[in-house]
Design an enzyme around this catalytic site. Structure first.
Site, PDB file in Angstrom:
ATOM      1  N   ARG A 193      38.620  44.606  35.025  1.00 42.67           N
ATOM      2  CA  ARG A 193      38.996  43.198  35.114  1.00 42.67           C
ATOM      3  C   ARG A 193      40.177  43.081  36.091  1.00 42.67           C
ATOM      4  O   ARG A 193      41.140  43.854  36.018  1.00 42.67           O
ATOM      5  CB  ARG A 193      39.429  42.647  33.754  1.00 42.67           C
ATOM      6  CG  ARG A 193      38.279  42.359  32.797  1.00 42.67           C
ATOM      7  CD  ARG A 193      37.418  41.185  33.263  1.00 42.67           C
ATOM      8  NE  ARG A 193      36.309  40.898  32.368  1.00 42.67           N
ATOM      9  CZ  ARG A 193      35.070  41.389  32.487  1.00 42.67           C
ATOM     10  NH1 ARG A 193      34.764  42.208  33.474  1.00 42.67           N
ATOM     11  NH2 ARG A 193      34.128  41.044  31.628  1.00 42.67           N
ATOM     12  N   HIS A 236      32.547  41.462  42.262  1.00 43.78           N
ATOM     13  CA  HIS A 236      32.217  41.647  40.842  1.00 43.78           C
ATOM     14  C   HIS A 236      30.701  41.838  40.652  1.00 43.78           C
ATOM     15  O   HIS A 236      30.041  41.046  39.979  1.00 43.78           O
ATOM     16  CB  HIS A 236      32.717  40.457  40.011  1.00 43.78           C
ATOM     17  CG  HIS A 236      32.915  40.797  38.562  1.00 43.78           C
ATOM     18  ND1 HIS A 236      33.895  40.240  37.780  1.00 43.78           N
ATOM     19  CD2 HIS A 236      32.241  41.641  37.740  1.00 43.78           C
ATOM     20  CE1 HIS A 236      33.819  40.713  36.548  1.00 43.78           C
ATOM     21  NE2 HIS A 236      32.821  41.578  36.500  1.00 43.78           N
ATOM     22  N   GLU A 244      39.599  35.591  40.596  1.00 44.10           N
ATOM     23  CA  GLU A 244      38.219  35.599  41.088  1.00 44.10           C
ATOM     24  C   GLU A 244      37.748  34.157  41.186  1.00 44.10           C
ATOM     25  O   GLU A 244      38.028  33.382  40.269  1.00 44.10           O
ATOM     26  CB  GLU A 244      37.306  36.371  40.122  1.00 44.10           C
ATOM     27  CG  GLU A 244      37.482  37.850  40.248  1.00 44.10           C
ATOM     28  CD  GLU A 244      36.550  38.661  39.343  1.00 44.10           C
ATOM     29  OE1 GLU A 244      35.578  38.085  38.812  1.00 44.10           O
ATOM     30  OE2 GLU A 244      36.810  39.861  39.181  1.00 44.10           O
TER      31      GLU A 244
HETATM   32  C1  DGY Z   1      30.774  42.740  32.102  1.00 48.85           C
HETATM   33  O1  DGY Z   1      29.681  42.944  31.583  1.00 48.85           O
HETATM   34  O2  DGY Z   1      31.805  42.592  31.425  1.00 48.85           O
HETATM   35  C2  DGY Z   1      30.803  42.616  33.574  1.00 48.85           C
HETATM   36  O3  DGY Z   1      32.060  42.803  34.103  1.00 48.85           O
HETATM   37  C3  DGY Z   1      30.294  41.250  33.988  1.00 48.85           C
HETATM   38  O4  DGY Z   1      31.224  40.296  33.609  1.00 48.85           O
END
Ligand code: DGY
Length: 328
Positions: free
Chosen positions: A236, A284, A265
């Site tokens: 993250r 991402h 983001e």
């Molecule tokens: C997750 O599955 O957490 C990925 O980062 C997509 O948000």
């Protein structure tokens, strides 16, 4: 019973819902729903399959009738789990099925940063590939280096496997708890956070976003890393301070970075990280393979189906709501 889905999801998941006799409505606009829109849509629904939406207290309290919320992600930092638990709404996520694909992305970013790959690709597009210079465009070799894994869960283990297998990298890790299986399989060594920073040639972040990890990688932390180190984050964006990361790279406090997640983001197109040779950034897409996205949609659908039957979810985030013997 009715299921509202906040994004278009793979057919594999939809089919499971339809086969279970559920009515499905998908949000097809290419924008997030507002809180009011989501509340309105969920009035019709018995269950919510959510991707890319913030599910805060206001929404949850207005949608307390939902029998289950299934996330199309492993991360659940965008959901107020405390409120969902208080309201006794089971929330499910998609752990495990995306570990390999996400680790592949971390590995790709590590390699791309180490060999200036995204930047060098752009020099061709910009017509700058002219003559050979033996001292130009030099990257880092990873063979025999040390990988530091911050968060040795399923994805961290997959990244460690790839790095040990491909480059014989030594694995050190920092985690809330020791991962004895990883230690046994990979010879990984549990170290303090400070040691992780001191020893690692590459630090790869694989932890959840929590109050403890938010902003963890800041100027003071980058300063404790090797000046030759590469920082990789596929977890993250909020786990690193992006201003501090930019400054650490500009001032050669660390050598490079590979990011699949940014803070904020989406990243703006004029972000200085996008023009740095030793930096590779992706939007991402960690779990974005056909196989993995199908598996995520199927797992999310499985959570919905179980929740609507009043059964324990296959992958619950808040299992503490199940207090009765029927579910335990
Ligand atoms: C997750 O599955 O957490 C990925 O980062 C997509 O948000």
């Amino acid at each position: 019973m009715n299921v509202f889905i906040t994004r278009v999801i793979p057919e594999a998941g939809l089919q499971l819902l339809k086969d279970a006799g559920l009515q499905v409505k998908q949000w097809t606009e290419k924008r997030k729903l507002t809180v009011d829109e989501l509340i309105e849509e969920c009035k019709w629904a018995d269950a919510l399959l959510s991707a890319g939406q913030q599910l805060g207290r206001e929404f949850l309290e207005a949608s307390a009738h939902l029998k289950v919320i299934a996330l199309n992600s492993v991360g659940y930092d965008n959901v107020d789990i405390e409120t969902a638990t208080r309201l006794k709404i089971p929330v499910g996520n998609t752990p495990g099925v995306l570990s390999g694909a996400t680790a592949d992305t971390a590995f790709l970013l590590m390699m791309a940063a180490a060999r200036n790959a995204f930047y060098m690709h752009k020099t061709i597009i910009d017509g700058e590939w002219d003559f050979f210079e033996p001292t130009a465009n030099l990257g880092k070799e990873l063979t025999g280096g040390t990988l530091g894994v911050f968060g040795m869960g399923k994805i961290g283990v997959e990244m460690a496997r790839r790095c040990a297998g491909a480059f014989g990298m030594k694995i050190v890790y920092h985690n809330r708890n020791r991962n004895l299986e990883a230690e046994q399989e990979l010879g990984a060594t549990f170290v303090s956070f400070e040691e992780l920073l001191r020893q690692s040639d590459v630090i790869s972040v694989h932890t959840a976003l929590t109050p403890e990890t938010e902003g963890k990688f800041d100027a003071a932390v980058f300063k404790q890393m090797k000046s030759s180190a590469i920082f990789v984050n596929t977890a993250r964006g909020k786990i690193h301070n992006e201003e501090d990361l930019i400054s650490a790279l500009q001032n050669k406090v660390i050598w490079g970075a590979g990011l699949d997640v940014t803070n904020p983001e989406p990243m703006k197109s004029d972000n200085p990280l996008l023009t740095m040779p030793n930096v590779a950034v992706l939007p991402h897409i960690g779990s974005a393979t056909e196989t993995t996205r199908d598996a995520m949609a199927k797992l999310a659908a499985g959570n919905i189906i179980a929740g609507l039957k009043g059964e324990k979810l296959p992958s619950p985030v808040n299992p503490e709501i199940y207090t009765d013997s029927q579910h335990n």
